[in-house]
Design an enzyme around this catalytic site. Structure first.
Site, PDB file in Angstrom:
ATOM      1  CD  GLN A   1     -46.300 -84.008  70.889  1.00  0.00           C
ATOM      2  OE1 GLN A   1     -46.341 -84.953  71.661  1.00  0.00           O
ATOM      3  NE2 GLN A   1     -45.639 -82.915  71.176  1.00  0.00           N
TER       4      GLN A   1
ATOM      5  CD  GLU B   1     -45.884 -81.250  79.121  1.00  0.00           C
ATOM      6  OE1 GLU B   1     -46.169 -82.242  79.797  1.00  0.00           O
ATOM      7  OE2 GLU B   1     -44.752 -81.083  78.609  1.00  0.00           O
TER       8      GLU B   1
END
Lengths: 716, 326
Positions: free
Chosen positions: A615, A682
């Site tokens: 990620q 994010e």
């Protein structure tokens, strides 16, 4: 309630591989467009070639006569979508979206004006080339800069203030600058695709690329005025989305209309060019920041204005100014957020969404201030470190960003950085170091898990949630393995279908916190069921298969719902990140080469180290693309994108990506959920673009305030 | 879909017999042509697949190197003779496209790829090259990638090849077969400027076939460099690229060759700068002077005005690399 969290999982980049990794790399994973359905037909969209106006005539005869064409559907012959007809009582997603094929109005270039349905894709494509549309053109507006005077607040007055208005102006040290983030497109590798099959007049099944099968299910039910349970949405694998599949788009409605009209299943796959106009984008955003500090680097005021694009038919909002409200301890902050309605498709949240846009401006401005003050950028951040939430005054549920600064600085070799720009050289290239931080709310919403242990000792976890690639399934299996005390190999995860238990849309970095909590509690409940059977509540490992056999049971199952507790009211909950970037710049040609990245996430307890690392690496790569090359370029005279393909719209390729050192503070948040885990998707991107821009400045003394940082903006 | 005829002649004569008909296109690797067909930019009636012709050889001749028109870009880039004697060509090839494309693209096809831009590709936009008389979208539009040399009000697109820039610098010769036999054309004369006819990219007649290119022997192998400035490090067209080759003896430049990509409708050879370098000492000053000389006649069109500064900087930088000063 504060929870003690057991940290006995690996925290290095080791750890379990993706449970679906093999399926993905061998091609066995089936994406929406890959399903075959009896009697399938193929749809190809015809997009508007004007940007605003009306369709005066649409000639479909040649297309209808073309071999294999079954139907040509336009606003002239399309069935009326019930959800478009009456606005009362409908959710805004349905109410405000483009009413595709409902009338002859054109509000953006590329807007679907027809769909050609044929018995093969190629024939539909050819048929689409034969549809001739005549328009009456009106003057369009697509440039935010040209129309910025028409900005309006999306809700209320769009203003936020704490302390004194524009306090930065009276500071002894201050910076005021404008920053631009251009239109970026999500452009996941997998094209958006849907197969729509009506089972009955009021019953439909779709295989659809979506980040939220439940949300899509509800939208379709509303649009076609049919019972929610009569809509089956399948999205078993999603080949990336980054936000583009967070909502229902016109092409999905088109496929549903067409399938109803031709009375056969319809497959509709967008073209790469459609991906630029029809499934959202990161809105072009103009920002202005004023920031002031005392001589010792204490912030005295921040003023942050942002004007973002939206479409003429929908108000898309995000949070670019939020970072200025919450990232630093600053007594006086005022912000303004406006939209500018343009003749474009509606934007949508793109990874990091508005916070990534805002952080580029704030973290660039803070860097500019650090040079003015001659204070090291890390030190400046520490002097303004928010120990409690500056916005609400609440304590943070957890925050270790200061530790992240130190880890990242060590990993990038911050000590080598020179405070004077343009003074460090290596092999004829300028060397620079930059820092950029990110923050994003750590959300958690309700989710339900059905957990079923069968006599073969296999645990099945079921929930509707999509897995767009972050490794959701893998994390869920690891949580269950931990709770149940069984090997991960004995656990199956089934997801991505609307008939599975409720789960939120995958977005906003909230899946692990939300669905993971449900897995956690479901496993506890299931274990308790077994303990009741055995009359043994010792924490010793249970042989589940053995217990079921002894009691002559085929299975035991629970369905458990988990929701966020009231701790959310008491604490401010965020994830944080810091990105460090080292660049090498050729001063003559302006070419920036990223030499090294060290990204540190403070996102609570890391459940799945390998996918978490992935990620962070992915976020850094997205951030490098945003910083150096991504921009959907429009010719505003025509309202059309010029570079609507993967040759000309540049995303970072391997050659652009250096070693990315992904690190985690890995300290659990005791309040957010039972695992202590916070979102990561994010923050892996937020702050990255500023880190690159700041490194380029440190290397060259050139401050680039309009992304992307291409060679022409950097060359001497 | 649009029906078209597809034929695979096995002899050169067989190809020459059929290509002189309107609507006929030759296909080799297809890396550009198929794209253009998919986007509706071109719609041939007949495709003549020439992959069966024996034109793949890469051989040393007494005069230099011969490369068949069907030699793959990747094969040329990796060829031992090319790497050793014509490293400029190998570097240029490896800077072009992506490995997948280079594995399909041929030398002749690389030369024949369209000079183009985004307006050429979008059939709803004006483009004199695609639809003569429709106007040039780029002239006052999005033209950051466009030409600063040799453009006309009709067209300011650039030829995107890297390979061709190196071949232009190396004085390559194109060998062309036609009904009346073979002709030889200097590489620098193969492509053309847009003028009043931007629809034509080069001087190959409709009844002709490229069979190969020859590169004469040279003394540049030790001091060659191809520098491509682009927005990302692979699979991106050049903002500006420079092929630089120097023949150096005792610190003095005997001969120089320079060509640029990304700046004109054709590979842009810098004859004046070359002449200025001959006899000069190897120094950054010499390079900067030559670079300035190269810019005579350059013109920006708005968004691409930065190339007026980037181009000389890239020339000087490429020369530094070629001379071993960088």
């Amino acid at each position: 309630m504060k929870k003690e969290i057991n940290l006995n999982m690996p925290s290095s980049s080791e750890g379990m591989s993706r449970i679906d990794g093999r399926l993905k790399v061998t091609g066995a994973a089936k994406y929406s467009a890959e399903y075959t359905v009896e009697g399938l037909t193929y749809g190809v969209l015809v997009g508007s070639t004007i940007t605003k106006g009306t369709i005066t005539a649409i000639d479909t005869k040649a297309a209808e006569r073309a071999p294999g064409v079954i139907a040509v559907i336009t606003h002239v012959n399309a069935i009326k979508v019930p959800g478009f007809q009456s606005e009362a009582g409908k959710p805004s997603a349905v109410r405000a979206q483009l009413k595709v094929f409902d009338d002859n109005k054109i509000v953006y270039n590329g807007q679907p004006v027809a769909v050609v349905i044929a018995n093969t894709y190629e024939r539909a494509l050819y048929g689409a080339s034969l549809v001739k549309t005549q328009y009456s053109k009106e003057q369009h507006e697509t440039s935010l800069n040209a129309s910025i005077g028409k900005g309006f607040p999306p809700h209320g007055d769009g203003l936020y203030k704490r302390g004194i208005q524009d306090a930065w102006k009276s500071a002894p040290y201050k910076v005021e600058q404008e920053y631009i983030v251009p239109t970026d497109t999500h452009n996941p590798m997998e094209l958006h695709a849907i197969i729509a099959k009506w089972e009955a007049d009021d019953k439909v099944t779709v295989w659809d690329k979506t980040q939220g099968v439940k949300a899509t299910q509800h939208d379709i039910a509303q649009l076609f005025n049919i019972p929610v349970d009569n809509v089956q949405v399948n999205s078993k694998f999603v080949g990336g989305a980054f936000g583009s599949a967070l909502r229902t788009w016109p092409h999905e409605v088109v496929a549903l209309i067409a399938a109803k009209m031709v009375k056969r299943p319809v497959k509709l796959v967008l073209s790469r060019a459609d991906m630029f106009t029809s499934v959202g984008h990161r809105p072009y955003t103009w920002q202005k920041i004023g920031i002031g500090a005392t001589a010792d680097g204490k912030l005295t005021g921040i003023t942050h204005e942002a004007y973002g694009q939206t479409s003429t038919f929908e108000n898309f909002t995000e949070g670019p100014v939020g970072v200025s409200q919450g990232l630093y301890a600053c007594p006086n902050v005022n912000t303004k957020y406006n939209l500018v309605a343009l003749n474009i498709g509606t934007p949508t949240w793109m990874r990091g969404p508005g916070e990534a846009t805002g952080a580029f401006a704030l973290e660039s401005a803070l860097d500019e201030l650090s040079y003015l003050l001659k204070i090291d950028p890390i030190e400046l951040r520490l002097r303004n470190y928010a120990e409690t939430d500056p916005e609400s005054g609440k304590p943070f549920s957890s925050k270790f960003l200061n530790e992240a600064y130190q880890m990242g600085a060590d990993h990038i070799g911050w000590a080598e950085r020179k405070p004077e720009p343009g003074t460090l050289k290596k092999d004829g290239l300028l060397v620079g170091y930059g820092i950029g931080c990110g923050m994003f709310g750590a959300y958690r919403s309700g989710a339900t898990i059905k957990a079923k242990m069968t006599a073969d000792g296999i645990l099945l976890l079921q929930t509707a949630v999509s897995d767009i690639g972050p490794g959701t399934g893998t994390a869920m299996v690891l949580i269950a393995a931990e709770q149940m005390g069984i090997p991960a190999g004995n656990i199956r995860f089934e997801n991505g279908a609307s008939d599975l238990p409720q789960a939120p849309t995958q977005g906003g970095s909230a899946t692990t916190a939300s669905v993971g909590s449900a897995v956690h509690y479901a496993c506890i409940e299931l274990k308790e069921k077994f303990q009741k059977l055995t009359g043994n509540d010792s924490p010793k490992a249970i042989d589940y298969a053995q217990v079921l056999k002894q009691h002559n049971l085929p299975l035991l199952e629970v369905t458990t719902k988990s929701t966020a507790g009231d701790d959310r009211d008491k604490y401010a909950m965020n994830s944080w990140s810091v990105h460090f970037v080292k660049v090498l710049v050729n001063a003559a040609t302006g070419v920036v080469k990223i030499d090294k990245v060290a990204s540190v996430a403070d996102s609570g307890h890391i459940i799945s180290p390998k996918t978490a690392r992935s990620q962070v690496v992915g976020g850094a790569i997205g951030g490098i693309g945003m910083a150096l090359m991504e921009e959907a370029v429009m010719d505003h005279r025509y309202g059309r994108y010029i570079n609507n393909n993967f040759a000309d719209y540049h995303v970072a390729v391997n050659a652009d990506i250096p070693q990315i050192d992904a690190q985690f503070v890995n300290k659990p948040d005791p309040y957010i959920n039972p695992m202590g885990a916070k979102g990561m998707a994010e923050i892996a991107l937020i702050g990255m673009a500023a880190a690159v821009a700041n490194a380029v400045y440190n290397a060259t003394g050139k401050r680039v305030r309009e992304l992307p940082i291409t060679p022409d903006k950097v060359m001497a | 879909m649009k029906q078209f005829q597809y034929i695979c002649p096995t002899t050169q004569q067989g190809v020459l017999d059929v290509i002189n008909k309107p609507g006929t296109k030759i296909i080799a690797g297809g890396t550009n042509l198929v794209d253009l067909m998919k986007r509706g930019v071109t719609a041939p009636d007949k495709l003549v697949d020439i992959n069966h012709l024996p034109l793949k050889s890469i051989i040393s001749t007494p005069k230099g190197l011969y490369i068949g028109a069907l030699a793959l870009n990747s094969a040329v880039a990796e060829h031992e003779l090319v790497a050793r004697q014509y490293p400029l060509l190998a570097m240029a090839l490896k800077a072009g496209a992506s490995p997948q494309l280079r594995n399909m693209a041929t030398v002749g096809g690389n030369m024949m790829q369209r000079t183009r831009c985004g307006y050429f590709y979008d059939t709803t936009m004006p483009c004199n090259k695609r639809a003569p008389g429709s106007g040039c979208g780029a002239y006052e539009g999005v033209n950051r990638m466009h030409a600063i040399f040799g453009g006309s009000s009709q067209c300011i697109a650039v030829h995107p090849s890297d390979m061709c820039v190196a071949l232009a610098a190396l004085n390559a010769v194109v060998i062309i077969a036609g009904k009346k036999g073979e002709r030889r054309l200097p590489f620098t004369d193969f492509h053309r400027l847009p003028g009043e006819h931007p629809e034509m990219d080069n001087h190959l007649a409709a009844n002709e076939l490229i069979v190969g290119v020859e590169i004469p022997n040279n003394h540049f192998a030790a001091n060659s460099y191809y520098l491509k400035v682009r927005d990302r490090q692979s699979y991106a067209f050049a903002l500006v690229s420079v092929a630089a080759a120097l023949d150096i003896e005792n610190g003095i430049i005997r001969h120089a060759r320079l060509a640029m990509g990304g700046v004109a409708h054709k590979p842009w050879r810098l004859f004046d700068a070359e002449q200025a370098l001959a006899g000069k000492p190897v120094s950054e000053d010499s390079f900067k002077q030559a670079a300035q000389l190269a810019m005579q006649g350059a013109k920006g069109y708005g968004q691409n005005a930065f190339k007026l500064k980037l181009a000389p900087a890239t020339i000087a930088e490429a020369l530094k690399h070629a001379a071993g000063l960088a």
